[in-house]
Design an enzyme around this catalytic site. Sequence first.
Site, mmCIF file in Angstrom:
data_model
loop_
_atom_site.group_PDB
_atom_site.id
_atom_site.type_symbol
_atom_site.label_atom_id
_atom_site.label_comp_id
_atom_site.label_asym_id
_atom_site.label_seq_id
_atom_site.Cartn_x
_atom_site.Cartn_y
_atom_site.Cartn_z
ATOM 1 N N ARG A 190 -7.303 -0.359 1.114
ATOM 2 C CA ARG A 190 -7.725 -1.676 0.643
ATOM 3 C C ARG A 190 -8.172 -1.631 -0.816
ATOM 4 O O ARG A 190 -8.090 -2.638 -1.525
ATOM 5 C CB ARG A 190 -8.842 -2.211 1.542
ATOM 6 C CG ARG A 190 -10.136 -1.423 1.514
ATOM 7 C CD ARG A 190 -11.030 -1.687 2.706
ATOM 8 N NE ARG A 190 -10.469 -1.124 3.929
ATOM 9 C CZ ARG A 190 -11.040 -1.223 5.131
ATOM 10 N NH1 ARG A 190 -12.193 -1.877 5.266
ATOM 11 N NH2 ARG A 190 -10.479 -0.686 6.194
ATOM 12 N N ASP A 192 -2.630 10.589 3.392
ATOM 13 C CA ASP A 192 -4.027 10.184 3.555
ATOM 14 C C ASP A 192 -4.782 11.188 4.416
ATOM 15 O O ASP A 192 -4.660 11.199 5.638
ATOM 16 C CB ASP A 192 -4.101 8.793 4.185
ATOM 17 C CG ASP A 192 -5.534 8.294 4.307
ATOM 18 O OD1 ASP A 192 -6.411 8.853 3.607
ATOM 19 O OD2 ASP A 192 -5.769 7.349 5.080
ATOM 20 N N ASP A 224 -12.179 6.949 3.622
ATOM 21 C CA ASP A 224 -10.978 6.752 4.431
ATOM 22 C C ASP A 224 -10.610 5.275 4.540
ATOM 23 O O ASP A 224 -9.632 4.930 5.193
ATOM 24 C CB ASP A 224 -11.174 7.356 5.824
ATOM 25 C CG ASP A 224 -9.862 7.553 6.566
ATOM 26 O OD1 ASP A 224 -8.807 7.615 5.895
ATOM 27 O OD2 ASP A 224 -9.881 7.649 7.808
ATOM 28 N N ASP A 284 1.640 6.531 5.415
ATOM 29 C CA ASP A 284 0.654 5.579 4.904
ATOM 30 C C ASP A 284 1.132 4.865 3.643
ATOM 31 O O ASP A 284 0.391 4.090 3.055
ATOM 32 C CB ASP A 284 -0.679 6.290 4.648
ATOM 33 C CG ASP A 284 -1.883 5.389 4.879
ATOM 34 O OD1 ASP A 284 -1.727 4.357 5.560
ATOM 35 O OD2 ASP A 284 -2.968 5.711 4.370
ATOM 36 N N LYS A 333 -10.384 12.950 7.836
ATOM 37 C CA LYS A 333 -9.869 12.638 9.165
ATOM 38 C C LYS A 333 -9.840 13.896 10.032
ATOM 39 O O LYS A 333 -9.695 15.005 9.510
ATOM 40 C CB LYS A 333 -8.429 12.107 9.069
ATOM 41 C CG LYS A 333 -8.235 10.783 8.383
ATOM 42 C CD LYS A 333 -6.750 10.444 8.348
ATOM 43 C CE LYS A 333 -6.480 9.136 7.613
ATOM 44 N NZ LYS A 333 -6.917 7.967 8.390
ATOM 45 N N GLU A 388 -9.462 3.640 2.026
ATOM 46 C CA GLU A 388 -8.954 3.727 0.653
ATOM 47 C C GLU A 388 -7.824 2.754 0.362
ATOM 48 O O GLU A 388 -7.652 2.310 -0.773
ATOM 49 C CB GLU A 388 -8.482 5.155 0.367
ATOM 50 C CG GLU A 388 -7.067 5.510 0.811
ATOM 51 C CD GLU A 388 -6.836 5.399 2.318
ATOM 52 O OE1 GLU A 388 -5.704 5.072 2.713
ATOM 53 O OE2 GLU A 388 -7.775 5.637 3.101
ATOM 54 N N LYS A 429 0.847 -1.196 0.000
ATOM 55 C CA LYS A 429 0.000 0.000 0.000
ATOM 56 C C LYS A 429 0.881 1.245 0.000
ATOM 57 O O LYS A 429 1.740 1.402 0.856
ATOM 58 C CB LYS A 429 -0.901 -0.006 1.235
ATOM 59 C CG LYS A 429 -1.709 1.286 1.432
ATOM 60 C CD LYS A 429 -2.456 1.271 2.763
ATOM 61 C CE LYS A 429 -3.081 2.623 3.077
ATOM 62 N NZ LYS A 429 -3.734 2.647 4.401
#
Length: 510
Positions: free
Chosen positions: A354, A273, A350, A291, A280, A352, A268
């Site tokens: 996956r 993010d 959020d 991230d 967030k 995202e 990933k």
Amino acid sequence: MITLDRPTLTARALEDLTASALVVGVGTGPDGPVLLTDALPAEAATALEASFELLGVRGAEDEVHRLPGLGGVPVPLLVLAGVGGLDDDGEASDESLRRAAGAAVRSLAGTDAVALALPADTPARLAAVAEGAVLGAYAFTAQKSECARAEADSSRPVRELEVVTPLAAADADPVLRRAAVVGDAVCAVRDLVNTAPSHLYPATFADAVAEDLADSPVSVDVWDEDRLRAEGFGGILAIGQGSSRPPRLVRIEHAPADAAAHIALVGKGITFDTGGISLKPAASMMTMKSDMAGAATVFAVVRAAAALDVPVKVTGWLALAENMPSGTAIRPSDVITMYGGKTVEVMNTDAEGRVVMADALVAATNEHPDAVLDVATLTGAQLVALGVRHTGVMGDDALRDEAVAAADAAGELAWGMPLPEQLRASLTSRVADISNMGDRFGGMMTAATFLREFVDAGRPQDDDAARTPWAHLDIAGPSFNESAAYGYTPQDATGVMVRTLVGLIEGRAR
């Protein structure tokens, strides 16, 4: 972005040391602190032991004491490094030695050359001491001004490391070379994760990977936004569409002619993010440059496998995007057509990571590897379940257990978790094949359940090949250390799971 200035690592006899500091170990025995070295002359060892009470030496983990050199020891500074509790035979574990070496070397920042006389009488112990020393000799200063870097020069990491070992050069040299390669890979992850998102975003991340691997045998293939669109990578495109910095997919490959197996890795790479439209809170964004740690890990593992010439084919897939809110960003209730054809209803923007990982998992398993492992800072639920130092490992039982065993051998903390079948029901969508968000409880496992749906999802229905074994490593907690440094682990980026995955791949060669 990736620093190439790493410390040198050599084996030396005590009488041949050129270092200005010597590290020796102290453990905690049933009757008090115990000196752990046979390298020192008897008189020097006795004098050291006599100083324990005066100095308050206990031998606890991360304990470091400095004192002037002693007669018969060819260095001006001695450093006592605590290794913690000893086993019933009075021995320290490999991980305790690794941690003690890292803590000592980290405390000696500003010293040019350091020698270590921690127990290194077996290849495993030598590897632990060498790895800990290399990992402790790290700092990230790339984004400081030249003036600030000059001022910090007096506390720069150690540049030369010497390990005192009785092993012959034929036995010691390969161990030290591996420690240097793996340590460099871990530090490369730290460099990338520590880089500000103003400098590291999908295009520059892809460029940094290509530049770093340009002179290596590792091949690099990059999908820009046009190629992603042409080939139907809907998940990566959807997550990246809210940003002015378009997404990328990077495939890297180590392909030795004598490969004994083929391992695929998926990482990933959300370079920042915000949560997207499902924004967030401000405080939760403060570490979100990290991230992309999964993608950085995949890059570093493939790089290390090639440098070590491991006879296993390793393909790495880096799914890179920036998750930003804007007028073009995806919205809750949008439906995405993924690579391979599945559709996903977006319930929370959020969730995202996956989504980009799913596209890459389809692409990776289309190549029929012997196993696929994905690495991601995927869920806050991982921290709730396992805290900030353990990696959560899920997936097919055999591969999950293999990954946990590799972590244990590498001295990294990992814990196997189940994937109950009932979790799939929470991902049901009334309008698409699957939702990207499930129930609140068991969030780490639910996210992994979503990923499992995309393993082999791009294969034709008449493809009768066996299902690809899959495991998922959630590194949300251990990838970024917000607390004080400890052992060989600095503040901020850690480079967790590089050593585990390199060891797992080497195991497949055997």
